[in-house]
Scaffold this motif. Structure first.
Motif, PDB file in Angstrom:
ATOM      1  N   SER A 109       0.944  -1.203  -0.066  1.00 52.86           N
ATOM      2  CA  SER A 109      -0.044  -0.020  -0.101  1.00 52.86           C
ATOM      3  C   SER A 109       0.849   1.115  -0.042  1.00 52.86           C
ATOM      4  CB  SER A 109      -0.977   0.015   1.330  1.00 52.86           C
ATOM      5  OG  SER A 109      -1.747  -1.217   1.365  1.00 52.86           O
ATOM      6  N   ARG A 110       0.421   2.412  -0.504  1.00 56.37           N
ATOM      7  CA  ARG A 110       0.950   3.495  -0.481  1.00 56.37           C
ATOM      8  C   ARG A 110       0.201   4.395   0.751  1.00 56.37           C
ATOM      9  NH1 ARG A 110      -2.081   7.830  -3.239  1.00 56.37           N
ATOM     10  NH2 ARG A 110      -3.762   7.223  -4.561  1.00 56.37           N
ATOM     11  N   ILE A 111      -0.853   4.290   1.035  1.00 53.99           N
ATOM     12  CA  ILE A 111      -1.532   4.846   2.254  1.00 53.99           C
ATOM     13  C   ILE A 111      -2.297   3.448   2.975  1.00 53.99           C
ATOM     14  CG2 ILE A 111      -2.637   6.514   3.198  1.00 53.99           C
ATOM     15  CD1 ILE A 111      -2.323   8.410   1.005  1.00 53.99           C
ATOM     16  N   ILE A 112      -1.732   2.802   3.877  1.00 55.33           N
ATOM     17  CA  ILE A 112      -2.359   1.879   4.467  1.00 55.33           C
ATOM     18  C   ILE A 112      -3.941   2.331   4.838  1.00 55.33           C
ATOM     19  CG2 ILE A 112      -2.332  -0.061   6.322  1.00 55.33           C
ATOM     20  CD1 ILE A 112       0.592   0.064   5.932  1.00 55.33           C
ATOM     21  N   GLU A 113      -3.947   3.228   5.693  1.00 54.96           N
ATOM     22  CA  GLU A 113      -5.219   3.516   6.296  1.00 54.96           C
ATOM     23  C   GLU A 113      -6.339   3.635   5.174  1.00 54.96           C
ATOM     24  OE1 GLU A 113      -1.898   4.262   8.713  1.00 54.96           O
ATOM     25  OE2 GLU A 113      -2.301   5.200   6.659  1.00 54.96           O
ATOM     26  N   LYS A 114      -5.930   4.091   4.044  1.00 57.24           N
ATOM     27  CA  LYS A 114      -7.120   4.341   3.041  1.00 57.24           C
ATOM     28  C   LYS A 114      -7.129   3.216   1.965  1.00 57.24           C
ATOM     29  CE  LYS A 114      -6.791   9.421   3.161  1.00 57.24           C
ATOM     30  NZ  LYS A 114      -6.799  10.689   2.076  1.00 57.24           N
ATOM     31  N   GLN A 115      -6.353   2.076   2.392  1.00 59.07           N
ATOM     32  CA  GLN A 115      -6.244   1.182   1.418  1.00 59.07           C
ATOM     33  C   GLN A 115      -6.063   1.413   0.217  1.00 59.07           C
ATOM     34  OE1 GLN A 115     -10.241  -0.934   2.402  1.00 59.07           O
ATOM     35  NE2 GLN A 115      -8.958  -2.088   3.763  1.00 59.07           N
ATOM     36  N   LEU A 171       2.627   7.393   1.841  1.00 56.37           N
ATOM     37  CA  LEU A 171       3.205   7.551   3.093  1.00 56.37           C
ATOM     38  C   LEU A 171       4.326   6.734   3.351  1.00 56.37           C
ATOM     39  CD1 LEU A 171      -0.185   8.584   5.061  1.00 56.37           C
ATOM     40  CD2 LEU A 171       1.501   9.958   4.153  1.00 56.37           C
ATOM     41  N   ALA A 172       5.305   6.881   4.340  1.00 56.74           N
ATOM     42  CA  ALA A 172       6.121   5.855   4.690  1.00 56.74           C
ATOM     43  C   ALA A 172       5.831   5.328   6.334  1.00 56.74           C
ATOM     44  CB  ALA A 172       7.474   6.553   4.799  1.00 56.74           C
ATOM     45  N   TYR A 173       6.194   4.220   6.474  1.00 59.16           N
ATOM     46  CA  TYR A 173       5.967   3.482   7.888  1.00 59.16           C
ATOM     47  C   TYR A 173       7.052   2.951   8.474  1.00 59.16           C
ATOM     48  CZ  TYR A 173       1.247   4.058   5.954  1.00 59.16           C
ATOM     49  OH  TYR A 173      -0.091   4.373   5.304  1.00 59.16           O
ATOM     50  N   TYR A 174       7.109   3.094   9.843  1.00 56.87           N
ATOM     51  CA  TYR A 174       7.893   2.681  10.688  1.00 56.87           C
ATOM     52  C   TYR A 174       7.885   1.189  10.990  1.00 56.87           C
ATOM     53  CZ  TYR A 174       9.463   7.536  12.399  1.00 56.87           C
ATOM     54  OH  TYR A 174       9.575   8.433  12.470  1.00 56.87           O
ATOM     55  N   LYS A 175       9.051   0.381  11.523  1.00 55.47           N
ATOM     56  CA  LYS A 175       8.768  -0.994  11.461  1.00 55.47           C
ATOM     57  C   LYS A 175       7.560  -1.592  12.344  1.00 55.47           C
ATOM     58  CE  LYS A 175      13.751  -1.480  11.955  1.00 55.47           C
ATOM     59  NZ  LYS A 175      15.044  -2.233  12.645  1.00 55.47           N
ATOM     60  N   ASP A 176       7.240  -0.741  13.430  1.00 55.42           N
ATOM     61  CA  ASP A 176       5.830  -1.548  13.899  1.00 55.42           C
ATOM     62  C   ASP A 176       4.616  -0.771  13.264  1.00 55.42           C
ATOM     63  OD1 ASP A 176       5.909   1.496  14.413  1.00 55.42           O
ATOM     64  OD2 ASP A 176       6.076   1.604  16.512  1.00 55.42           O
ATOM     65  N   GLY A 177       4.569  -0.359  12.359  1.00 56.79           N
ATOM     66  CA  GLY A 177       3.706  -0.009  11.393  1.00 56.79           C
ATOM     67  C   GLY A 177       2.926   1.291  11.657  1.00 56.79           C
ATOM     68  N   LYS A 178       3.528   2.362  12.675  1.00 57.26           N
ATOM     69  CA  LYS A 178       3.250   3.506  12.848  1.00 57.26           C
ATOM     70  C   LYS A 178       3.581   4.274  11.821  1.00 57.26           C
ATOM     71  CE  LYS A 178       3.381   3.463  17.712  1.00 57.26           C
ATOM     72  NZ  LYS A 178       3.792   4.085  19.012  1.00 57.26           N
ATOM     73  N   VAL A 179       2.697   5.488  11.303  1.00 57.72           N
ATOM     74  CA  VAL A 179       2.933   6.542  10.267  1.00 57.72           C
ATOM     75  C   VAL A 179       4.260   7.336  10.511  1.00 57.72           C
ATOM     76  CG1 VAL A 179       1.890   7.930   8.479  1.00 57.72           C
ATOM     77  CG2 VAL A 179       0.388   5.985   9.677  1.00 57.72           C
ATOM     78  N   TYR A 180       5.096   7.456   9.583  1.00 55.87           N
ATOM     79  CA  TYR A 180       6.218   8.543   9.583  1.00 55.87           C
ATOM     80  C   TYR A 180       5.799   9.662   8.608  1.00 55.87           C
ATOM     81  CZ  TYR A 180      10.152  11.406   7.945  1.00 55.87           C
ATOM     82  OH  TYR A 180      11.019  12.497   7.867  1.00 55.87           O
ATOM     83  N   GLU A 239      14.057   8.444   6.987  1.00 53.87           N
ATOM     84  CA  GLU A 239      13.457   7.976   8.265  1.00 53.87           C
ATOM     85  C   GLU A 239      12.754   6.538   8.118  1.00 53.87           C
ATOM     86  OE1 GLU A 239      14.208   9.408  11.145  1.00 53.87           O
ATOM     87  OE2 GLU A 239      15.634  10.769  10.306  1.00 53.87           O
ATOM     88  N   ALA A 240      12.008   6.540   7.134  1.00 54.94           N
ATOM     89  CA  ALA A 240      11.434   5.020   7.144  1.00 54.94           C
ATOM     90  C   ALA A 240      11.600   4.500   5.572  1.00 54.94           C
ATOM     91  CB  ALA A 240       9.960   5.283   7.498  1.00 54.94           C
ATOM     92  N   ASN A 241      11.371   5.538   4.487  1.00 54.14           N
ATOM     93  CA  ASN A 241      11.821   5.116   3.052  1.00 54.14           C
ATOM     94  C   ASN A 241      13.209   4.360   3.132  1.00 54.14           C
ATOM     95  OD1 ASN A 241       9.833   7.640   2.881  1.00 54.14           O
ATOM     96  ND2 ASN A 241       9.618   6.462   1.265  1.00 54.14           N
ATOM     97  N   GLN A 242      13.300   3.251   2.495  1.00 59.75           N
ATOM     98  CA  GLN A 242      14.395   2.387   2.192  1.00 59.75           C
ATOM     99  C   GLN A 242      14.226   2.054   0.754  1.00 59.75           C
ATOM    100  OE1 GLN A 242      14.486  -0.693   5.284  1.00 59.75           O
ATOM    101  NE2 GLN A 242      15.114   1.148   6.919  1.00 59.75           N
TER     102      GLN A 242
END
Length: 384
Positions: free
Chosen positions: A71-77, A228-237, A332-335
């Motif tokens: 996903s590019r934005i998980i919250e919006k699927q 959006l980019a996401y941290y290891k725990d799934g939280k939004v950066y 920070e979260a993009n790799q």
């Protein structure tokens, strides 16, 4: 006329092949079906919890397959797509190096002229770079070649050194990966030419290579399809929206756009043979255990067998599949990561919006092109 018709037919065939490829050639000479590759990558992305991944695979010096996962934005699927804007992070550095060499070929810059020559004031008079004025004799030895090969002695980031940007090694002495060095090069290019970095890159790189979804700074057009980019725990950066061009890492792009740039490098177009010889030849050997972090000062012979080195804005190594060039991009979260094996005509571009990408990069590279050679341990990707 006949030759022109044959050329047009060949171009149409290549375009058709790129669109209809059902298999991907790997470095060992074997092939993998698109169906099997898609299934494998989908499994890796899901099992490692990579938020999203863009893939562009190059065979025979052309993009033969583009894949999007997650996903590019998980919250919006919202799913990742070919044109989803992704933060390139340090993949920007290789573009900046190519840009500098384009300007050098026009006689604007020289690789070996001291940086101070191109600045309007002594380095210590610029607030952002005033610490470099503490040792002007040493700074005045720094050249664009040193900045591009990370041998200037500048630190990776001033934040790690209490906000200071003083030299941590003598110019030309050793490899120290440095964002600060590339950003100084970008500042120098802007001040001396009177043009912003984003304009220079657009004129010299993005427009000529038809990289229509790429910019050195955030473009309002990206609002239609960004990640959006996401941290290891799934939280939004969040998403990186750079308003100032930074040669070390401000670019937004797509895997398919960046693949155009990689193909250009593989075919050695856009620059003279002399410039490519400089860019893709070792400028300094890399002897550190890791490229970053505490082990950057620990020396090892482990990388000697692959002759790990840095060219101009690009990493180099040797393998059973031939000489290769690469670069990683770590935000920070993009790799991100790309690697190319010119002798094989094979390369891959990987852009992710997830902090979980790097730990699975070995599996993804193996699945895509059978790459078992990239220096992932040196990059820290395989560390716990």
């Amino acid at each position: 006329m006949k030759r022109l018709i044959i050329l047009l037919i060949s171009c149409l065939y290549l375009t058709s092949y790129a669109q209809q490829a059902t298999t991907v050639k790997q470095l060992n000479g074997k092939t993998i079906s698109i169906a099997a590759l898609t299934k494998r990558l989908a499994y890796i992305v899901d099992s490692v919890k990579i938020a999203g991944l863009q893939v562009a695979i190059i065979n025979n010096n052309q993009t033969v397959w583009k894949g999007n996962f997650g996903s590019r934005i998980i919250e919006k699927q919202l799913k990742i797509e070919d044109n989803t804007a992704m933060y390139a992070a340090s993949l920007t550095k290789t573009v900046s190096a190519y840009l500098f060499l384009r300007l050098a070929e026009k006689g604007i810059f020289s690789l070996d002229m001291p940086v101070q020559y191109y600045l309007k004031k002594p380095i210590g008079e610029y607030p952002k770079w005033k610490d470099l004025g503490d040792d002007t004799a040493a700074f005045n030895k720094i050249t664009p070649r040193m900045l591009l090969s990370h041998s200037s002695g500048m630190p990776v980031l001033r934040g790690i050194y209490q906000g200071k940007v003083n030299l941590i090694a003598r110019p030309g002495e050793k490899f120290y990966y440095s964002n600060e060095g590339l950003n100084l090069l970008g500042f120098m290019m802007e001040e001396y030419t009177g043009k912003r970095l984003e304009q220079l890159a657009k004129e010299e790189v993005f427009i000529p290579l038809h990289m229509d979804h790429t910019s050195m700074i955030w473009d309002s057009a990206f609002e239609k399809n960004f990640s959006l980019a996401y941290y290891k725990d799934g939280k939004v950066y969040g998403s990186e929206r750079r308003v100032d061009g930074r040669a070390a890492g401000s670019m937004t792009t797509t895997a398919s756009d960046y693949a155009k740039f990689v193909i250009n490098l593989m075919l050695q177009k856009g620059l003279s043979h002399k410039s490519y010889t400089q860019m893709l030849s070792p400028q300094i050997s890399v002897k550190s255990k890791r490229g970053f972090g505490p082990l950057k000062d620990s020396l090892t012979l482990d990388n000697d067998k692959i002759h790990l080195a840095w060219g101009l804005g690009i990493g180099l190594f040797q393998s059973e599949a031939g000489n290769a060039f690469f670069h990683a991009g770590h935000g920070e979260a993009n790799q991100n990561y790309f690697v190319a094996f010119p002798a094989k005509g094979i390369a891959v571009v990987l852009l992710s919006n997830s902090e979980n990408f790097e730990h699975a990069s070995d599996l993804i590279l193996d699945a895509c092109i059978g790459d078992k050679y990239s220096p992932l341990r040196w990059l820290g990707n395989l560390d716990d």
